[in-house]
Design an enzyme around this catalytic site. Structure first.
Site, short mmCIF file in Angstrom:
data_model
loop_
_atom_site.label_atom_id
_atom_site.label_comp_id
_atom_site.label_asym_id
_atom_site.label_seq_id
_atom_site.Cartn_x
_atom_site.Cartn_y
_atom_site.Cartn_z
N ASN A 118 -3.35 6.50 5.75
CA ASN A 118 -2.54 5.63 6.60
C ASN A 118 -1.05 5.90 6.40
O ASN A 118 -0.21 5.19 6.93
CB ASN A 118 -2.85 4.16 6.27
CG ASN A 118 -2.51 3.23 7.41
OD1 ASN A 118 -2.75 3.53 8.57
ND2 ASN A 118 -1.92 2.09 7.08
N LYS B 131 0.82 -1.22 0.00
CA LYS B 131 0.00 0.00 0.00
C LYS B 131 0.85 1.26 0.00
O LYS B 131 0.59 2.20 -0.76
CB LYS B 131 -0.92 0.02 1.23
CG LYS B 131 -1.97 -1.05 1.27
CD LYS B 131 -2.96 -0.82 2.40
CE LYS B 131 -2.33 -0.87 3.78
NZ LYS B 131 -1.80 -2.19 4.12
N HIS C 201 -4.81 -9.30 10.44
CA HIS C 201 -5.65 -8.66 11.45
C HIS C 201 -6.88 -9.52 11.81
O HIS C 201 -7.97 -8.99 12.07
CB HIS C 201 -6.12 -7.28 10.98
CG HIS C 201 -5.01 -6.34 10.62
ND1 HIS C 201 -4.04 -5.98 11.53
CD2 HIS C 201 -4.71 -5.71 9.46
CE1 HIS C 201 -3.19 -5.15 10.94
NE2 HIS C 201 -3.57 -4.98 9.70
#
Length: 291
Positions: A142, A119, A191
């Protein structure tokens, strides 16, 4: 979105929670920040918040705090299904994340990028490419600045672009968020302690596409089986990228050259040799094709 005079609770005092609290206060909201960590652990942020007129609740969440609000803004690190959040919903209090809040004040086009890996590289490259193309561009989310801080930049205007790196934590609390271009790089189990399952994690990522229409674009990885599944659920125009096979629309590697097909009826046009990409590694070839 009118904030003046509204009672707003920001849950979680990370980087984005801190930025959101100050933004809300500057827009006239009555702001409270609540965090499980102690006042000592939050000492870096508390003085600036108090100076701005933000109430700070540290060392735990008071149940009454969650009942007396017009809006709750979640920081990415706070799960949306805590007992306090569930109780707030029984009082019909709207709950959104910091990215959703930012989206309601961003005037720019939005290019959103998510995935399990790559990302940051892809977001950084995309921002540089748009800038090199002469487009007014901001980069955040982010990476770098929280999305909410972009809303108060002078570049926040309708002819500009916001390139946002987004995590699953940020995307699980969006609602009206509407990127013009949404890029899903790849999906691998991650996650799971937060999302419970790989499928829940993947669907959190897919929330990026929810508000897109046929006038928008989804960029998907044709080499990732789980990413491919998203294509059947998006309403936007799908462009694929692949380093292993030809794509009917999008970018791919063919005979050592990165090539692009503008539509399903268009021919495959060479862009540049793979060896001309300065970043090493097959994953970086993917990153370059996705942008």
């Amino acid at each position: 979105m009118e904030l003046k005079g509204k009672k707003v609770l920001v849950v979680g005092l990370g980087v984005s929670g801190f930025a959101a609290a100050l933004f809300l206060r500057r827009h006239g909201a009555q702001v409270t920040v609540s965090d499980l960590r102690s006042a000592e652990a939050l000492a870096k942020h508390i003085p600036a918040l108090l100076d701005a007129g933000v109430n700070v609740e540290a060392g735990g969440h008071g149940h009454a705090t969650f009942r007396r609000q017009d809006l709750i803004v979640l920081s990415p690190g706070v799960a949306p299904n805590t007992p306090e959040m569930d109780e707030a919903r029984t009082f019909h209090i709207p709950i959104i994340g910091e990215v959703e809040l930012a989206a309601r004040f961003l005037k720019t086009n939005i290019l959103a990028i998510t995935g399990s890996n790559g990302k940051t590289t892809t977001t950084t490259l995309t921002g540089e490419i748009l800038k090199a193309g002469g487009l007014t561009t901001m980069v955040g989310g982010n990476i770098g600045l929280p999305a909410i801080e972009l809303t108060e930049m002078p570049e926040n205007r309708s002819d500009a672009w916001s390139v946002l790196e987004l995590s699953s934590f940020q995307l699980e609390s969006v609602d009206t968020f509407h990127p013009k271009i949404a890029v899903l790089l790849n999906l691998t189990p991650d996650h799971l302690d937060r999302h419970g399952s790989f499928e829940n994690y993947a669907m959190a990522k897919e929330r990026m596409f929810t508000r897109q229409t046929a006038d928008d674009f989804a960029v998907l990885n044709a080499d990732d089986a789980r990413v491919q599944q998203a294509a059947s659920r998006v309403a936007s125009q799908v462009f694929w990228f692949s380093r292993t096979k030809l794509v009917r629309q999008g970018a791919c590697v063919h005979q050592g050259v990165v090539a692009f097909r503008a539509s399903e009826t268009a021919s495959l046009e060479p862009v540049l040799p793979v060896e001309a990409i300065p970043l090493k590694g097959a994953h970086n070839v993917e990153d370059r094709k996705s942008v």
